[in-house]
Design an enzyme around this catalytic site. Structure first.
Site, short mmCIF file in Angstrom:
data_model
loop_
_atom_site.label_atom_id
_atom_site.label_comp_id
_atom_site.label_asym_id
_atom_site.label_seq_id
_atom_site.Cartn_x
_atom_site.Cartn_y
_atom_site.Cartn_z
N ARG A 177 1.46 -0.77 0.46
CA ARG A 177 0.20 0.08 0.24
C ARG A 177 0.24 1.13 0.09
NH1 ARG A 177 -2.46 -3.65 -0.33
NH2 ARG A 177 -4.84 -4.43 0.39
N CYS A 226 -10.30 -0.30 3.53
CA CYS A 226 -9.63 -0.20 4.96
C CYS A 226 -9.62 1.08 5.23
CB CYS A 226 -8.98 -1.23 5.15
SG CYS A 226 -9.16 -3.42 4.80
N GLU A 296 -4.70 3.59 6.06
CA GLU A 296 -4.35 3.55 4.65
C GLU A 296 -5.77 4.79 4.06
OE1 GLU A 296 -5.45 -0.16 3.19
OE2 GLU A 296 -6.28 0.02 1.46
N1 EPU Z 1 -10.32 -10.44 10.52
C1 EPU Z 1 -11.29 -10.59 11.43
N2 EPU Z 1 -12.29 -9.50 11.83
C2 EPU Z 1 -13.05 -8.77 11.27
C3 EPU Z 1 -12.26 -8.36 9.86
C4 EPU Z 1 -11.40 -9.50 9.90
O1 EPU Z 1 -11.02 -11.08 12.46
O2 EPU Z 1 -14.14 -8.16 11.06
C5 EPU Z 1 -9.79 -11.35 10.54
C6 EPU Z 1 -10.08 -12.19 9.75
O3 EPU Z 1 -10.89 -13.28 9.64
C7 EPU Z 1 -9.08 -12.85 9.02
C8 EPU Z 1 -8.74 -12.43 9.13
O4 EPU Z 1 -8.45 -11.19 10.49
O5 EPU Z 1 -8.92 -14.60 9.68
C9 EPU Z 1 -7.42 -10.75 8.07
O6 EPU Z 1 -8.87 -10.81 7.39
P1 EPU Z 1 -9.23 -10.40 6.53
O7 EPU Z 1 -8.79 -11.73 5.10
O8 EPU Z 1 -10.45 -9.58 5.87
O9 EPU Z 1 -7.95 -9.67 6.00
P2 EPU Z 1 -7.41 -8.24 5.83
O10 EPU Z 1 -6.06 -7.90 6.31
O11 EPU Z 1 -8.29 -7.39 6.94
C10 EPU Z 1 -7.12 -7.47 3.45
C11 EPU Z 1 -7.02 -5.66 2.67
C12 EPU Z 1 -8.70 -5.63 1.52
C13 EPU Z 1 -8.12 -6.87 1.10
C14 EPU Z 1 -8.03 -8.08 2.07
C15 EPU Z 1 -8.24 -9.85 1.43
C16 EPU Z 1 -5.46 -4.55 3.98
C17 EPU Z 1 -5.33 -3.18 5.15
N3 EPU Z 1 -6.62 -4.89 3.70
O12 EPU Z 1 -8.25 -7.30 4.57
O13 EPU Z 1 -7.76 -4.89 1.51
O14 EPU Z 1 -9.08 -7.12 0.02
O15 EPU Z 1 -7.14 -8.43 3.00
O16 EPU Z 1 -7.30 -9.78 0.23
O17 EPU Z 1 -4.89 -5.17 3.76
C18 EPU Z 1 -7.99 -2.35 1.32
O18 EPU Z 1 -7.29 -1.52 1.27
O19 EPU Z 1 -9.02 -1.04 1.48
C19 EPU Z 1 -8.88 -3.74 1.26
C20 EPU Z 1 -10.05 -4.20 1.67
#
Ligand code: EPU
Length: 302
Positions: A177, A226, A296
């Site tokens: 990012r 995010c 972000e």
């Molecule tokens: N989780 C929770 N509770 C929540 C959200 C997430 O427990 O409310 C847990 C999930 O169960 C999982 C872990 O946290 O075990 C990671 O969650 P997720 O797979 O949704 O990925 P993330 O790290 O929250 C990132 C990117 C997203 C992207 C997804 C999929 C960032 C900040 N976010 O989310 O990107 O779509 O991976 O690759 O890097 C964005 O950048 O705006 C964005 C949406």
């Protein structure tokens, strides 16, 4: 900020710039938040250096808007003009494994257009709102891929040099990012070099990513994706969720019930509401985990 001077208006028009007065940023951002100002739509990339000189000569502050999908803009009458690229026709030209894409092109449409030409690699970005320019500037990524990996060349306006330049992908650093572009550089176009894949195979990948996104993110609601970057080795969403903050609200600004790193505008949230909520959640995460979350979302507070 308004452009009132008739002479300046005529000069802008000569540069191929369309002026929309009283443009409401809430209508141009995925969060549905933001006040009003004049919007200048640029129809010719080549006119940008002269346009910037003109605005500076008149001491008019400006900001450059992409697709407005990762942006929180302040309330009320805004103290700067907004510049935005008009969409050219065509937005994308395919040449073998290369896709030449205008920065104003919609990201999702680019992914599907390339797929129809048997060019893949970008399946993870399906469902990410915004323009190619915005995705490039922040090195958007999801499901194990990031757009920077496919960048062969970028055409941009380099504010420091006051000129339009072409950079090779190898001259740009793409990190999580984050990119090495200066904050005031304007993305104008990109050439992506994409791997050949059958349309069927790409479609399968797109379906899988769509399904994952639908099951974990609040897609139908107004958000900026995010709000915080993930700290190294951790998930901001999981930390916020563990603190039981889903549903926490300030006015109509609300931590999503579906994904805790998405803050949604559940009605008529103001920028002030959203900023208060962001600061509150950030403080609680710092108190509980000792981690200072980094934004972000880009904030243009008035
Ligand atoms: N989780 C929770 N509770 C929540 C959200 C997430 O427990 O409310 C847990 C999930 O169960 C999982 C872990 O946290 O075990 C990671 O969650 P997720 O797979 O949704 O990925 P993330 O790290 O929250 C990132 C990117 C997203 C992207 C997804 C999929 C960032 C900040 N976010 O989310 O990107 O779509 O991976 O690759 O890097 C964005 O950048 O705006 C964005 C949406």
């Amino acid at each position: 900020m308004r452009v009132e001077d008739p002479k300046l208006k005529a000069e802008l028009s000569d540069l191929g710039v369309d002026i929309r007065s009283g443009a409401c940023m809430a209508e141009l951002t995925s969060l549905g938040i933001g006040g009003t100002t004049n919007l200048l739509r640029i129809t010719k990339h080549e006119s940008i250096p002269e346009l910037i000189l003109l605005l500076e000569r008149h001491q008019i502050p400006y900001k450059f808007l992409g697709g407005g999908s990762n942006l929180l803009i302040g309330d009320g009458e805004l103290p700067w003009l907004i510049l935005q690229l008009a969409k050219p026709d065509p937005e994308i030209v395919i040449e073998g494994n290369l896709a030449h894409v205008d920065a104003a092109a919609d990201l999702g449409r680019t992914v599907t257009f390339c797929a129809k030409h048997d060019l893949g690699g970008m399946e993870g970005l399906i469902g990410v709102p915004g323009t190619i320019g915005g995705a490039l500037r922040m090195n958007a990524g999801a499901y194990g891929m990031q757009i920077g990996s496919y960048v062969r060349e970028v055409k941009l306006y380099r504010a420091a040099k006051r000129s339009i330049e072409i950079l090779r992908g190898t001259q740009i650093s793409f990190e999580y990012r984050h990119t090495s572009f200066a904050p005031d550089d304007m993305m104008l176009a990109v050439t992506l070099e994409l791997p050949s894949k059958s349309f069927k195979e790409i479609l399968q990948g797109i379906r899988i990513c769509n399904e994952k996104r639908r099951s974990s993110q609040p897609l139908g609601q107004k958000s900026a994706g995010c709000i915080f970057k993930n700290p190294p080795g951790a998930s901001a969403g999981r930390m916020i969720d563990e603190l039981g903050l889903k549903g926490l609200s300030v006015g109509d600004a609300r931590v999503s019930d579906r994904h805790a790193n998405f803050f949604v505008n559940a009605g008529q949230a103001s920028a002030k509401d959203m900023l208060t909520l962001i600061a509150d959640v950030r403080g609680r995460v710092e108190n509980a985990f000792g981690v200072k979350l980094e934004h972000e979302v880009v904030v243009w507070d008035a």
